[in-house]
Design a protein around this motif. Structure first.
Motif, PDB file in Angstrom:
ATOM      1  N   LEU A 148     -45.127 -29.514 -29.216  1.00 36.62           N
ATOM      2  CA  LEU A 148     -44.676 -30.862 -28.884  1.00 36.62           C
ATOM      3  C   LEU A 148     -43.202 -30.800 -28.528  1.00 36.62           C
ATOM      4  O   LEU A 148     -42.333 -30.934 -29.381  1.00 36.62           O
ATOM      5  CB  LEU A 148     -44.904 -31.784 -30.075  1.00 36.62           C
ATOM      6  N   LEU A 149     -42.929 -30.556 -27.247  1.00 34.93           N
ATOM      7  CA  LEU A 149     -41.545 -30.401 -26.818  1.00 34.93           C
ATOM      8  C   LEU A 149     -41.174 -31.396 -25.726  1.00 34.93           C
ATOM      9  O   LEU A 149     -40.049 -31.446 -25.273  1.00 34.93           O
ATOM     10  CB  LEU A 149     -41.319 -28.980 -26.298  1.00 34.93           C
ATOM     11  N   SER A 150     -42.155 -32.134 -25.276  1.00 32.89           N
ATOM     12  CA  SER A 150     -41.856 -33.164 -24.275  1.00 32.89           C
ATOM     13  C   SER A 150     -42.773 -34.338 -24.568  1.00 32.89           C
ATOM     14  O   SER A 150     -43.599 -34.285 -25.472  1.00 32.89           O
ATOM     15  CB  SER A 150     -42.114 -32.623 -22.872  1.00 32.89           C
ATOM     16  N   ASN A 151     -42.615 -35.406 -23.803  1.00 34.52           N
ATOM     17  CA  ASN A 151     -43.447 -36.594 -23.998  1.00 34.52           C
ATOM     18  C   ASN A 151     -43.345 -37.161 -25.407  1.00 34.52           C
ATOM     19  O   ASN A 151     -44.328 -37.601 -25.975  1.00 34.52           O
ATOM     20  CB  ASN A 151     -44.916 -36.295 -23.684  1.00 34.52           C
ATOM     21  N   SER A 152     -42.147 -37.124 -25.970  1.00 32.85           N
ATOM     22  CA  SER A 152     -41.999 -37.772 -27.271  1.00 32.85           C
ATOM     23  C   SER A 152     -42.113 -39.276 -27.059  1.00 32.85           C
ATOM     24  O   SER A 152     -41.770 -39.791 -26.004  1.00 32.85           O
ATOM     25  CB  SER A 152     -40.659 -37.433 -27.885  1.00 32.85           C
TER      26      SER A 152
END
Lengths: 395, 601
Positions: free
Chosen positions: A77-81
């Motif tokens: 989970l490194l984008s689309n937070s």
């Protein structure tokens, strides 16, 4: 377990036999130690083979890293937070990961390359090199500088996440944990959560709100967590039994729920569930998951079991602190929606004051049928403990 | 204490003159000889290790093929814990809990530090035995009882402790919360209390012995780095283990005598429990006050062993001897003030979180210095690739891979999203689990000739090493990915969450690597036990090393040296020193005129 016991006994017997053999061994006359042992010390050939293998292992690390990144690189989970602070967390994570990969790449190379390049050779003597202040200073000071940067950035982000402005317009929601599910309590029109304590738990009042507190009357208790997009929400967390941890991976949010204590985490959701479902990366991810589910589903159907439903994306809250036998299945759905949708939804939910009053009225009404009494056992406890009850102020 | 030491010394000096009649019992069971006690710790540690690793295989099989029926479950766990061959969900947690407890405390603390402190401290400092041989013996036998109690907890009807090795209350305090918190938990606490007692006895002995019983010429700056590491480890143990004992005692009070140190406002099974005013967060502080230094108790001995073995096999002085000592001391000091990084999301004050982030990331500095010093020791060396050397290189490799992710977990901001996920599992298994095991293997391969007077088979050692390193990477490297994807640890199955369904294959791959890796430990076991009886006879100094233990005779004797204790004239790392024919100069060789000591030329 009995077989494990047998195994232990066998192991203990083994020790006994070994000790006895050892004595036997020691009583034998002392052999002369010859040059025989040298066969068990690394030779020139061993140094060579293992030196090359060291180089091979370096290749293995690199290839395995690349393979993992290609095959599973989409997972982290490194984008689309889905929250405001989530972007900061992701950015800091990327920077730190770069440092991590760089250090890993470089030091593993040096280690294994030296192991290969300086593999033993009987014609060479090692260099007597015991100290070098300059070198040691360099590799002390470089980590200091890099870490100073990371610490400062990290602390800056941490302070921003953990402190919210009291003056700011926020909504309060209580996240209430118990073995093995979640409840949510909204503060209602007054935006103040009523006081609460587990000693007030009774019937429909599952979160133990103090119904004598006027602030508790308009509270709303639900099983799903709905949040309006773009508005700061302060999650006040309680637990009624053991430690749990409210983990919202998509929001980069987590806080333990502790019995006897109110913990909190504030965040601002930035993407509605519907918007998130349409994002390209999320669509890809969902497809990958459904591929795996289909495969599994087919196997189940072959076995005559019901198949699996296809997965649609949803934000989720899961328990992330070991809490008992069904810890693995303690979850709740989180829905982020527009402010209008949220208002409409919350307006449809019954108020706690009304619900409790109705329940009381139903209990007080003369029973026509001989129904088994369903009053929880907690009631007499409350009477005994009146002096001890200290309802917690949640805000 | 000095009186005791004096007595022991005189006793030992007179030892050569009259001959003790040693019986089987005094020699092999209630032995006061440090070398025998070391072997007792090692063999007990290995047996506990077999149990601990076997448990991890069982729960890895469950997590890879959830809720499927396996014969091995019904065979090992019985129909009660695995009805129809399907593992019960609380038994999964029990296995995870006991695996952690056994590996951290019984294998990597007692098995590693217990073995090598006992073996090496007297031999490398030039002492005839420990300060108190009796206390040393007591320490082992209390450890043995602790093992028996811990193993017996597996056979309790309600199941062994299952609240995780961190045993956070209220889960560990109230049997209504999970069956394992009944008798199983009581036995766990009793076992740990005994364990702490033995650990303190051992540690006090080590500290006193190193301070008081060094031979002539053995100044603190001539101590081998193994001794520095083992000595500092003992000090950390003395500082932090008592705190865990008090936490355990308070937990026993809460469980059995109705106090509320850690409990408050609990509603379970339809009833309000009477507890009021305690806090589980207090327990977390007390637990991690030991729990964090504990990982250094585990890793420092492995670092000490690595320093020694790398230097001896590189035929080169360890690089930066004084920097290594400073790093050990810095790590030891910092290790006692970083425990809060396990608690960033526990609900403690966020400001405290900032402080712990700061202290935690500082630890990276001495750790980096150590790693670079190891690498520089290899540079321009003449590396003898004995199995022990391979494990040391493996140690540095996993210590780096596992260590670098520490700057992610130690950063409170980043910890929010990876806390308690598989990322944590990957991190600590690499940095203190696998690394410490490699250190232990290195120590066993290196000092086996000293312990048993025979050599281990090197080819079996090579097979053991290469399969193990590949499998260890295969098990723990992929865990970083599923951890960053948000997969929580300690889940009986991940199938309750569709969002984790694409990780099924990763979990199967990990389990495969684990099964193969564990199977090849049998090669080690065979090599170890076979070589005790049939290994090639070892000479006094097979690795051509400089330290004092290699000046003792191969046949063990109480008192270590037949004549006077040798005197020491130089530091322990004079390998390939210019001006000497041989590529090593033992510590017992006097300095020549004008020759400088301590790595200076």
């Amino acid at each position: 377990m009995t077989s494990l016991l047998i195994l232990v006994i066998v192991a203990l017997l083994g020790i006994a036999v070994w000790q006895l053999t050892k004595i036997f061994d020691l009583t034998q006359s002392k052999q002369h130690v010859g040059e025989d042992y040298k066969t068990q010390v690394a030779t020139h050939k061993d140094n060579n083979i293992n030196g090359y293998l060291m180089f091979g292992f370096l290749a293995f690390i690199y290839i395995f890293t690349i393979y993992s990144c290609v095959k599973w690189g989409y997972m982290p989970l490194l984008s689309n937070s889905a929250s405001e602070h989530g972007k900061d967390v992701d950015q800091l994570m990327w920077i730190t990961l770069l440092v991590v990969f760089f250090v890993q790449f470089l030091t593993q190379f040096l280690l294994h390359y030296f192991a290969f390049a300086y593999r033993g050779n009987k014609d060479r003597k090692a260099e007597f090199f015991a100290d070098n202040d300059k070198l040691e200073f360099i590799w002390t000071i470089i980590p200091v500088i890099v870490l100073a940067g990371l610490i400062l950035y990290g602390l800056y982000a941490w302070n921003n996440i953990m402190h919210y402005d009291e003056e700011e317009e926020v909504i309060y929601v209580e996240v209430y944990a118990k073995q093995f599910n979640w409840d949510f309590r909204y503060a209602g029109d007054d935006n103040v959560l009523g006081k609460a304590n587990v000693r007030f738990i009774e019937g429909i009042n599952v979160v133990g709100a103090d119904m004598a507190d006027p602030n508790a009357q308009d509270d709303v208790v639900t099983k799903e967590l709905h949040l309006p997009v773009g508005k700061k929400v302060v999650l006040k967390m309680r637990s009624q039994d053991v430690l749990h941890s409210a983990y919202f991976p998509h929001f980069r949010a987590q806080m333990n729920t502790v019995p006897g204590m109110v913990t909190q985490f504030a965040m601002t959701p930035t993407v509605t569930t519907t918007e998130m479902r349409d994002r390209e990366e999320i669509v890809d991810r969902v497809n990958k998951i459904n591929e795996a589910r289909n495969k599994h589903s087919k196997k189940l159907v072959e076995k005559g079991e019901p198949g699996l439903e296809p997965y649609t994306f949803d934000y989720i809250l899961l328990c992330n602190k070991i809490c008992g036998r069904s810890h693995y299945n303690m979850q709740a759905k989180v829905i982020v929606e527009t402010e209008n949708e949220f208002k409409k939804w919350i307006g449809q939910q019954p108020k706690l004051g009304k619900q409790v009053a109705e329940e009381k009225a139903a209990a007080a009404a003369p029973k026509v049928e001989a129904q088994p009494v369903q009053t929880p056992v907690a009631e007499p406890q409350i009477v005994v403990d009146t002096t001890a009850v200290v309802a917690q102020v949640i805000k | 204490m000095s009186a005791v030491v004096g007595h022991e010394l005189t006793h030992d000096h007179s030892h050569d003159d009259h001959h003790h009649k040693e019986t089987f019992v005094t020699k092999y069971i209630f032995s006061q000889d440090h070398k025998m006690i070391a072997k007792q710790f090692l063999v007990t540690g290995i047996i506990m290790g077999i149990i601990g690793i076997a448990m991890s295989l069982l729960f890895r099989i469950q997590i890879a093929w959830p809720e499927e029926s396996f014969k091995v479950f019904s065979w090992l766990l019985g129909d009660d814990f695995a009805p129809g061959g399907v593992m019960r969900n609380d038994i999964y947690l029990a296995l995870v809990t006991i695996h952690g407890t056994i590996m951290v405390f019984f294998v990597l603390t007692a098995g590693l530090s217990g073995t090598f402190s006992n073996l090496l401290i007297p031999l490398q400092i030039g002492a005839r035995d420990m300060a108190s041989g009796f206390m040393n013996m007591l320490s082992y036998w209390i450890f043995f009882i602790a093992c028996i109690v811990m193993i017996s907890s597996l056979f309790v009807e309600s199941g062994p402790a299952s609240a995780g090795w961190t045993i956070y209350p209220p889960l560990s305090a109230v049997p209504e919360a999970i069956p394992g918190s009944g008798t199983g938990m009581t036995l766990w606490l009793v076992s740990m209390a005994l364990f702490i007692a033995q650990s303190l006895m051992g540690s006090l002995n080590y500290v006193v012995t190193v301070l008081n019983m060094r031979t002539k010429g053995m100044s603190m700056t001539r101590l081998p780095l193994t001794i520095w590491a083992l000595w500092v480890t003992a000090i950390i143990g003395i500082v932090s283990f008592p705190v865990l004992l008090s936490a355990a005692l308070l937990l026993i009070m809460d469980r059995s005598f109705g106090t509320s140190f850690f409990l408050s406002d609990i509603y379970l099974a339809g009833e309000v429990l009477h507890y009021q005013g305690g806090s589980p967060v207090l327990f977390e502080h007390l637990f991690w006050f030991l729990g964090h230094p504990e990982v250094y108790i585990v890793i420092l001995p492995a670092m000490g062993i690595t320093s020694e073995v790398i230097s001896a096999n590189a035929r080169k002085p360890i690089f930066g001897y004084r920097a290594m000592i400073t790093s050990i001391l810095a790590i030891a000091f910092l290790s006692t003030i970083v425990w809060g990084h396990h608690m960033f999301v526990s609900g403690m004050n966020p400001f405290l979180g900032s402080v712990f982030t700061f202290t935690t990331l500082l630890i990276a500095i001495p750790s980096a210095v150590k790693a670079f010093n190891y690498i520089t020791t290899l540079w321009k060396g003449n590396l003898q690739m004995n199995p022990s050397m391979l494990f040391c290189i493996g140690f540095v490799s996993t210590f780096i891979t596992g260590g670098v992710t520490g700057i992610i977990l130690g950063d409170s901001t980043l910890d929010i999203n990876v806390h308690d996920t598989y990322f944590v599992i990957a991190h600590f298994h690499l940095v203190m689990g696998i690394s410490a095991l490699y250190g232990m293997f290195a120590g066993i391969y290196h000092w086996f000739p000293k312990m048993y007077g025979r050599m281990m088979n090197k080819n079996l050692g090579y097979i053991h090493f290469w399969v193990t390193v590949v499998c260890a990477y295969g098990v723990f490297f992929p865990m970083h990915f599923i951890g960053m994807a948000g997969l929580p640890r300690r889940y009986y199955t991940n199938s309750a969450f569709p969002m984790f369904d694409d990780m099924v294959d990763v979990n199967i791959l990990i389990t495969m690597f684990a099964l193969v890796g564990a199977a090849f430990q049998l090669v080690f076991l065979f090599n170890f036990f076979y070589s005790i009886f049939y290994g090639k006879k070892a000479p006094r100094n097979p690795w051509r090393a400089t330290t004092l233990e290699w000046t003792t005779p191969v046949e063990h004797m109480h008192g270590n040296w037949p004549g006077a204790i040798p005197e020491v004239y130089r530091w322990p790392y004079d390998y390939s020193k210019p001006g000497y024919e041989e590529d090593f100069v033992p510590q017992t060789v006097p300095l020549r005129d004008g020759e400088k000591d301590g790595g200076h030329l």
